[in-house]
Motif scaffolding. Sequence first.
Motif, PDB file in Angstrom:
ATOM      1  N   SER B   2       0.703  -1.205  -0.116  1.00 39.98           N
ATOM      2  CA  SER B   2      -0.100  -0.057  -0.045  1.00 39.98           C
ATOM      3  C   SER B   2       0.879   1.040   0.201  1.00 39.98           C
ATOM      4  O   SER B   2       2.088   1.216   0.254  1.00 39.98           O
ATOM      5  N   THR B   3       0.234   2.424  -0.172  1.00 38.78           N
ATOM      6  CA  THR B   3       1.063   3.749  -0.266  1.00 38.78           C
ATOM      7  C   THR B   3       1.203   4.101   0.958  1.00 38.78           C
ATOM      8  O   THR B   3       0.409   3.760   2.048  1.00 38.78           O
ATOM      9  N   GLU B  53      -1.685  17.253  -3.593  1.00 36.92           N
ATOM     10  CA  GLU B  53      -3.096  17.401  -2.597  1.00 36.92           C
ATOM     11  C   GLU B  53      -2.657  18.750  -1.853  1.00 36.92           C
ATOM     12  O   GLU B  53      -1.598  18.850  -1.110  1.00 36.92           O
ATOM     13  N   ARG B  91      -6.383  11.275   3.972  1.00 39.55           N
ATOM     14  CA  ARG B  91      -7.299  10.270   3.796  1.00 39.55           C
ATOM     15  C   ARG B  91      -7.041  10.072   1.949  1.00 39.55           C
ATOM     16  O   ARG B  91      -6.958   9.087   1.638  1.00 39.55           O
ATOM     17  N   ALA B  92      -6.935  11.346   1.495  1.00 41.07           N
ATOM     18  CA  ALA B  92      -6.947  11.244   0.025  1.00 41.07           C
ATOM     19  C   ALA B  92      -5.609  10.645  -0.272  1.00 41.07           C
ATOM     20  O   ALA B  92      -5.555   9.834  -1.411  1.00 41.07           O
ATOM     21  N   GLU B  94      -3.732   8.537   1.199  1.00 42.37           N
ATOM     22  CA  GLU B  94      -3.707   7.216   1.533  1.00 42.37           C
ATOM     23  C   GLU B  94      -4.491   6.130   0.364  1.00 42.37           C
ATOM     24  O   GLU B  94      -4.117   5.064   0.432  1.00 42.37           O
ATOM     25  N   SER B  95      -5.381   6.935   0.184  1.00 46.09           N
ATOM     26  CA  SER B  95      -6.236   5.891  -0.911  1.00 46.09           C
ATOM     27  C   SER B  95      -5.949   6.174  -2.329  1.00 46.09           C
ATOM     28  O   SER B  95      -6.510   5.738  -3.404  1.00 46.09           O
ATOM     29  N   ALA B  96      -4.660   6.994  -2.573  1.00 46.86           N
ATOM     30  CA  ALA B  96      -4.344   7.272  -3.807  1.00 46.86           C
ATOM     31  C   ALA B  96      -3.625   5.800  -4.531  1.00 46.86           C
ATOM     32  O   ALA B  96      -3.349   4.961  -3.759  1.00 46.86           O
ATOM     33  N   PRO B  97      -3.584   5.860  -5.742  1.00 45.69           N
ATOM     34  CA  PRO B  97      -2.697   4.770  -6.383  1.00 45.69           C
ATOM     35  C   PRO B  97      -1.438   4.390  -5.820  1.00 45.69           C
ATOM     36  O   PRO B  97      -0.884   5.553  -5.539  1.00 45.69           O
ATOM     37  N   ASN B  98      -0.957   3.491  -6.066  1.00 45.09           N
ATOM     38  CA  ASN B  98       0.353   3.176  -5.213  1.00 45.09           C
ATOM     39  C   ASN B  98       1.474   3.940  -6.185  1.00 45.09           C
ATOM     40  O   ASN B  98       2.423   4.498  -5.262  1.00 45.09           O
ATOM     41  N   THR B 102       2.650  10.813  -4.625  1.00 45.77           N
ATOM     42  CA  THR B 102       1.727  11.665  -4.339  1.00 45.77           C
ATOM     43  C   THR B 102       2.389  12.788  -3.320  1.00 45.77           C
ATOM     44  O   THR B 102       2.932  12.186  -2.303  1.00 45.77           O
TER      45      THR B 102
END
Lengths: 387, 327
Positions: B2-3, B53, B91-92, B94-98, B102
């Motif tokens: 995960s990221t 972000e 949150r943004a 952490e849910s971003a593509p790997n 970011t």
Amino acid sequence: MAHRAAIVGAGHTRFGVLDDGPRALLRSAVDGAFASVDKGAERSQVGESFLASLGFGGWQIGNSSAVLSEESGITGAPSSRVENACASGGYALRSGVFAVEQGGSPLVLVAGLEKMTDVTNARRRYWLGVSGDTEWERAAGLTFAGVYGLIAAEYLHRYPGARDALAEVAVKNHENGTRNPNAHFQKRVSREEVLRAPRVADPLGLYDCCPVSDGAAALLLAPADQAHQYTDTPVFVDGLGAGSDRLAVQERPELTRFSASRRAGDEALRDAGIDRSRLNFLEVHDCFTIAELLALEDLGFADPGGAVDLTLSGATRPTGRLPVNPDGGLKSKGHPIGATGVSQVYEIFLQLRAAAGTRQVPGAEAALAHNVGGAGATAAVSVFSRG
Amino acid sequence: MSTGFEGGAVYTPRFRVGGKPAAAPDEDTFTMAVEAVETFAAGEVPSETARVELVGEFAAVADWGLSAYLGKPVELGRHAGSAVGFAAALRAVESAPNEPSTLLIAAERAGPLGGQAAVLRFGPHRAPRAPEWSQPTDHDSAASLARAGLASIGLAPALPTGASPTPPWTPETAAAFDAVGSLQVSEGAYVPRPRYLENLPSRWRLEGDRCGRCDRVTFPRRARCRFCGLSDRLSTMTLPRDGARVIAATAIGKGGQPTEFDPQVGALGGYGVVLAEFDAGVRLTLQVTDAAPGEVKIGDRVGTRLRRLYPMEGEWRYGRKAVPLPE
């Protein structure tokens, strides 16, 4: 010595803050040039004309050469504007000589004009920065005063003592200007006044900078072998030189030498086939005091840094061995941008005909005019003799 | 996989007012964000970013300016500069593509702790330690929360205390400069917006061309080597942002400035300009900021920083200026 063309008449307005508009200035300078032709000349003899002008203020940027034809009474003959910023005049002379050499025109008119004082202060300063590198140097907050300030800063760093030489240039040229009724400034300044003046672009202060002036000047050129139809005392153009350089000083390998000036000077002297030692005086482009020192070095009258001693020795004063800017130079006479290069030749026309009055350089037989565009991006040098 | 948190850095303005770090008049949240990114990248412009972000109040320039600065199109997310906005931004990311990475950039020009900016990078290359995010109170800003998190793993120096160097401006003169806002000061011979944009890789990123034949650097770019004229063997290089040596220095007094700098001179007075030379032999004229006119001298080494230049055509123009480097 081969002559490339002859100057048979020359006219000049006052330089300064003038009531006259651009049309009146042109008319006055051109009328003066015709009136000065000893044996007379007809307007109809002018086969081509050139107008040196930046178009300062935006009064008439495009097609202003038609205004020159109009105000000169020569509408119909081809006319074009020559624009190389502050070197427009020197380049217009060059174009005029080429036109003479090409043949077909009994006379060629070369005029220079700038009307600078009829716009707001903000607009004036905008126009003072249009001829440098606008994308980088201007974005750093530089106008020409700033660029020459950088040049002066490095020059002073290299050659301690140069600050006094800069002051001497201002003192000398102001003194010379008091003997030129056309000069913008008619007042002496002291070394202390120069050094104490408010800084415009450190180390350059107010008295290190030329003023913003209105004015015009005009020349009538003829083929050298026909000059005596117009006057018994023509002044000959014997050599032309010109050069260019990177627009931005940041793209040049050195700040304190103008390669365009060096090339133009060498070429003009070689073209004229004359040795520097035979020149009796110089008209050089002293838009800022530092520029006169650079000119002396770039033109080969001093080694790098040597202009300091040459200037401080008094050699460049009217009584010295190599008078420089006897008319007051841009510094005191004023600098109506397009008119300046033409005005330098007007002074040479007077001097070589022994008609310069109280500022006459005794026995002047040959002289050089040096005209720089911006901070050395373009330069034109011409060499003259009385034949 | 995960990221996760990869690293980060903070930017703190050099001067302080009332004990708090204070942005210079020519800084805004956009330039401070760039400062944080450059601090993080140790002077290098990161290029592998795909998404940013933004947390805080950012000038309109950020909408396109971050893509221009990073040299590639990036997707932007926007969040308020509050604790709530920071949580949403986290949150943004952490849910971003790997992949690729970011960036989370939080900046504030004048918050409870003064002006500051922080950048956090998230991606597949997890750092050994991740920040501990403190429990926010209502008064915490996103930038201060990001700073506190980075501080928890030793990536943010403590806010400076003690005497500040004296800024060459006051809060009042700085406010006057700010107030020129989007004045239209174009008077003609100026750089039209398309020409400004065309030059951004050189102007903002210090990109030049190295010639494959003579090895010399042409800066700014001219589509050909200005030394040997060759145009088909140029490779992109980036000048280091710090360390150029001052060749010449001037101080522009009132009246010596181009018209577009009138608002600045009116508010803040004259300024210094230097010609500085990089190791590559490249020379660049730069206005001096964060220093009084005359303070930066021939022989000094300077840094280059992205700052506001002047308002033109309804927006601020940005470019690099010179700042004194600490000894």
